[in-house]
Every structure is written in structure tokens, then in C-alpha cells.
Design a protein around this motif. Structure first.
Motif, PDB file in Angstrom:
ATOM      1  N   LEU A  28      21.351  13.529  16.667  1.00 18.25           N
ATOM      2  CA  LEU A  28      22.159  12.829  15.673  1.00 18.25           C
ATOM      3  C   LEU A  28      23.651  12.989  15.948  1.00 18.25           C
ATOM      4  O   LEU A  28      24.420  12.037  15.790  1.00 18.25           O
ATOM      5  CB  LEU A  28      21.817  13.309  14.261  1.00 18.25           C
ATOM      6  N   ARG A  29      24.066  14.185  16.379  1.00 22.86           N
ATOM      7  CA  ARG A  29      25.478  14.386  16.739  1.00 22.86           C
ATOM      8  C   ARG A  29      25.861  13.485  17.905  1.00 22.86           C
ATOM      9  O   ARG A  29      26.914  12.851  17.896  1.00 22.86           O
ATOM     10  CB  ARG A  29      25.745  15.846  17.102  1.00 22.86           C
ATOM     11  N   ALA A  30      24.985  13.420  18.916  1.00 21.88           N
ATOM     12  CA  ALA A  30      25.275  12.574  20.081  1.00 21.88           C
ATOM     13  C   ALA A  30      25.348  11.108  19.674  1.00 21.88           C
ATOM     14  O   ALA A  30      26.241  10.382  20.109  1.00 21.88           O
ATOM     15  CB  ALA A  30      24.212  12.778  21.161  1.00 21.88           C
ATOM     16  N   LEU A  31      24.429  10.663  18.825  1.00 18.04           N
ATOM     17  CA  LEU A  31      24.467   9.270  18.358  1.00 18.04           C
ATOM     18  C   LEU A  31      25.738   8.983  17.573  1.00 18.04           C
ATOM     19  O   LEU A  31      26.363   7.941  17.751  1.00 18.04           O
ATOM     20  CB  LEU A  31      23.239   8.963  17.499  1.00 18.04           C
ATOM     21  N   LYS A  32      26.106   9.911  16.716  1.00 18.49           N
ATOM     22  CA  LYS A  32      27.326   9.725  15.927  1.00 18.49           C
ATOM     23  C   LYS A  32      28.551   9.604  16.834  1.00 18.49           C
ATOM     24  O   LYS A  32      29.435   8.794  16.590  1.00 18.49           O
ATOM     25  CB  LYS A  32      27.493  10.899  14.965  1.00 18.49           C
ATOM     26  N   MET A  33      28.567  10.413  17.889  1.00 19.01           N
ATOM     27  CA  MET A  33      29.705  10.399  18.802  1.00 19.01           C
ATOM     28  C   MET A  33      29.745   9.135  19.664  1.00 19.01           C
ATOM     29  O   MET A  33      30.787   8.737  20.135  1.00 19.01           O
ATOM     30  CB  MET A  33      29.671  11.621  19.720  1.00 19.01           C
ATOM     31  N   THR A  34      28.585   8.516  19.899  1.00 14.91           N
ATOM     32  CA  THR A  34      28.536   7.378  20.819  1.00 14.91           C
ATOM     33  C   THR A  34      28.399   6.026  20.132  1.00 14.91           C
ATOM     34  O   THR A  34      28.500   5.007  20.795  1.00 14.91           O
ATOM     35  CB  THR A  34      27.377   7.540  21.817  1.00 14.91           C
ATOM     36  N   THR A  35      28.196   5.970  18.844  1.00 20.60           N
ATOM     37  CA  THR A  35      27.974   4.681  18.183  1.00 20.60           C
ATOM     38  C   THR A  35      29.184   3.779  18.226  1.00 20.60           C
ATOM     39  O   THR A  35      29.050   2.568  18.153  1.00 20.60           O
ATOM     40  CB  THR A  35      27.540   4.864  16.713  1.00 20.60           C
ATOM     41  N   HIS A  36      30.344   4.330  18.399  1.00 17.73           N
ATOM     42  CA  HIS A  36      31.551   3.513  18.382  1.00 17.73           C
ATOM     43  C   HIS A  36      32.042   3.150  19.786  1.00 17.73           C
ATOM     44  O   HIS A  36      33.152   2.661  19.936  1.00 17.73           O
ATOM     45  CB  HIS A  36      32.654   4.232  17.605  1.00 17.73           C
ATOM     46  N   ILE A  37      31.210   3.372  20.786  1.00 12.30           N
ATOM     47  CA  ILE A  37      31.621   3.091  22.156  1.00 12.30           C
ATOM     48  C   ILE A  37      31.955   1.615  22.341  1.00 12.30           C
ATOM     49  O   ILE A  37      32.921   1.278  23.014  1.00 12.30           O
ATOM     50  CB  ILE A  37      30.555   3.562  23.166  1.00 12.30           C
ATOM     51  N   THR A  42      36.739   2.406  26.629  1.00 10.11           N
ATOM     52  CA  THR A  42      37.258   3.440  27.537  1.00 10.11           C
ATOM     53  C   THR A  42      36.660   4.809  27.237  1.00 10.11           C
ATOM     54  O   THR A  42      36.853   5.745  28.001  1.00 10.11           O
ATOM     55  CB  THR A  42      38.795   3.529  27.449  1.00 10.11           C
ATOM     56  N   ARG A  43      35.963   4.928  26.133  1.00 10.92           N
ATOM     57  CA  ARG A  43      35.312   6.191  25.768  1.00 10.92           C
ATOM     58  C   ARG A  43      33.944   6.227  26.450  1.00 10.92           C
ATOM     59  O   ARG A  43      32.993   5.630  25.976  1.00 10.92           O
ATOM     60  CB  ARG A  43      35.173   6.285  24.264  1.00 10.92           C
ATOM     61  N   VAL A  44      33.870   6.919  27.557  1.00 14.50           N
ATOM     62  CA  VAL A  44      32.645   6.964  28.339  1.00 14.50           C
ATOM     63  C   VAL A  44      31.865   8.238  28.048  1.00 14.50           C
ATOM     64  O   VAL A  44      32.409   9.225  27.550  1.00 14.50           O
ATOM     65  CB  VAL A  44      32.949   6.832  29.847  1.00 14.50           C
ATOM     66  N   PHE A  45      30.581   8.216  28.390  1.00 14.10           N
ATOM     67  CA  PHE A  45      29.689   9.308  28.035  1.00 14.10           C
ATOM     68  C   PHE A  45      30.152  10.671  28.555  1.00 14.10           C
ATOM     69  O   PHE A  45      30.085  11.659  27.817  1.00 14.10           O
ATOM     70  CB  PHE A  45      28.262   8.996  28.500  1.00 14.10           C
ATOM     71  N   PRO A  46      30.654  10.787  29.796  1.00 17.47           N
ATOM     72  CA  PRO A  46      31.132  12.106  30.237  1.00 17.47           C
ATOM     73  C   PRO A  46      32.241  12.674  29.350  1.00 17.47           C
ATOM     74  O   PRO A  46      32.302  13.881  29.116  1.00 17.47           O
ATOM     75  CB  PRO A  46      31.642  11.849  31.656  1.00 17.47           C
ATOM     76  N   VAL A  48      32.525  12.062  26.136  1.00 14.44           N
ATOM     77  CA  VAL A  48      31.842  12.479  24.900  1.00 14.44           C
ATOM     78  C   VAL A  48      31.222  13.857  25.096  1.00 14.44           C
ATOM     79  O   VAL A  48      31.350  14.735  24.239  1.00 14.44           O
ATOM     80  CB  VAL A  48      30.769  11.448  24.490  1.00 14.44           C
ATOM     81  N   ILE A  49      30.572  14.068  26.248  1.00 13.46           N
ATOM     82  CA  ILE A  49      29.962  15.370  26.542  1.00 13.46           C
ATOM     83  C   ILE A  49      31.031  16.462  26.579  1.00 13.46           C
ATOM     84  O   ILE A  49      30.833  17.550  26.039  1.00 13.46           O
ATOM     85  CB  ILE A  49      29.188  15.316  27.878  1.00 13.46           C
ATOM     86  N   GLU A  50      32.174  16.184  27.187  1.00 15.16           N
ATOM     87  CA  GLU A  50      33.250  17.185  27.229  1.00 15.16           C
ATOM     88  C   GLU A  50      33.771  17.514  25.831  1.00 15.16           C
ATOM     89  O   GLU A  50      34.052  18.670  25.517  1.00 15.16           O
ATOM     90  CB  GLU A  50      34.386  16.695  28.118  1.00 15.16           C
ATOM     91  N   GLU A  51      33.893  16.496  24.977  1.00 18.23           N
ATOM     92  CA  GLU A  51      34.335  16.730  23.595  1.00 18.23           C
ATOM     93  C   GLU A  51      33.312  17.583  22.846  1.00 18.23           C
ATOM     94  O   GLU A  51      33.685  18.506  22.111  1.00 18.23           O
ATOM     95  CB  GLU A  51      34.525  15.400  22.864  1.00 18.23           C
ATOM     96  N   LEU A  52      32.038  17.286  23.041  1.00 17.99           N
ATOM     97  CA  LEU A  52      30.993  18.074  22.391  1.00 17.99           C
ATOM     98  C   LEU A  52      31.001  19.514  22.901  1.00 17.99           C
ATOM     99  O   LEU A  52      30.819  20.456  22.128  1.00 17.99           O
ATOM    100  CB  LEU A  52      29.624  17.431  22.617  1.00 17.99           C
ATOM    101  N   ALA A  53      31.229  19.691  24.204  1.00 21.08           N
ATOM    102  CA  ALA A  53      31.271  21.044  24.778  1.00 21.08           C
ATOM    103  C   ALA A  53      32.435  21.836  24.203  1.00 21.08           C
ATOM    104  O   ALA A  53      32.309  23.027  23.908  1.00 21.08           O
ATOM    105  CB  ALA A  53      31.376  20.964  26.298  1.00 21.08           C
ATOM    106  N   ALA A  54      33.581  21.174  24.028  1.00 20.74           N
ATOM    107  CA  ALA A  54      34.736  21.858  23.447  1.00 20.74           C
ATOM    108  C   ALA A  54      34.456  22.274  22.007  1.00 20.74           C
ATOM    109  O   ALA A  54      34.898  23.327  21.558  1.00 20.74           O
ATOM    110  CB  ALA A  54      35.962  20.950  23.503  1.00 20.74           C
ATOM    111  N   LYS A  55      33.694  21.455  21.307  1.00 19.15           N
ATOM    112  CA  LYS A  55      33.425  21.735  19.898  1.00 19.15           C
ATOM    113  C   LYS A  55      32.256  22.694  19.696  1.00 19.15           C
ATOM    114  O   LYS A  55      32.313  23.580  18.852  1.00 19.15           O
ATOM    115  CB  LYS A  55      33.148  20.417  19.170  1.00 19.15           C
ATOM    116  N   TYR A  56      31.175  22.516  20.493  1.00 17.03           N
ATOM    117  CA  TYR A  56      29.942  23.269  20.242  1.00 17.03           C
ATOM    118  C   TYR A  56      29.628  24.328  21.294  1.00 17.03           C
ATOM    119  O   TYR A  56      28.711  25.128  21.106  1.00 17.03           O
ATOM    120  CB  TYR A  56      28.758  22.314  20.103  1.00 17.03           C
TER     121      TYR A  56
END
Length: 86
Positions: A28-37, A42-46, A48-56
Motif C-alpha cells: 500500500l505504501r508503494a502504491l501510494k507513492m507511485t499512483t501519481h506518476i 519525471t518521478r521514476v520508480f528508482p 521512489v525506492i530511494e525515497e522509501l529507503a530514506a524514510k523506512y
């Protein structure tokens, strides 16, 4: 009915449910982060993963029967694959 202390008993069932909850929360976190792509191409999946890593950080990101990856280790693996394909 299996005894609570048996591997397939209540404790095993409880652990499976807890693992499923962790997985669903991560998905659900990943979906929330990617639904606005589509609104921000310009917001690419890598990124998003880096942002999630910084946060979690060391929280579980991907869990399978063979392996568990934290957000930090997922980012590291993603970066290794990116260098191979470059």
C-alpha cells in the motif's frame, strides 16, 4: 485441530497473518507513492525506492519464501542493476 504450540498451529497461523499484514502495508505504501506518476512523469520508480529507503531504512520492503529485503538493501540492489545496464 492442531495444538497451539505445533508449527502449523495457532502460533504459525498468527505469524503468517502478521507477515501478510507487513506485506500489505508495504504494498500500500508503494502504491501510494507511485499512483501519481502519470501526473509527474519525471518521478521514476528508482527515485521512489530511494525515497522509501530514506524514510523506512531497515523496514521490510520485499518478503518472499527465499529472501527478505529492507528498503535500504532494495535500493542497493536496484543501484547495482542500474550500473550493470548502463
Amino acid at each position: 485441530m492442531l495444538a497451539p504450540e505445533s508449527p502449523g498451529g495457532r502460533m504459525g497461523l498468527l505469524q503468517n497473518v502478521q507477515d501478510d499484514i507487513v506485506y500489505v502495508r508495504g504494498a500500500l505504501r508503494a502504491l501510494k507513492m507511485t499512483t501519481h506518476i502519470s501526473k509527474n512523469p519525471t518521478r521514476v520508480f528508482p527515485l521512489v525506492i530511494e525515497e522509501l529507503a530514506a524514510k523506512y531504512g531497515d523496514s521490510p520492503a520485499l518478503i518472499s519464501d527465499r529472501e527478505r529485503l529492507t528498503y535500504r538493501s532494495l535500493t542497493a540492489r536496484s543501484n547495482r542493476y542500474a550500473r550493470w545496464s548502463g
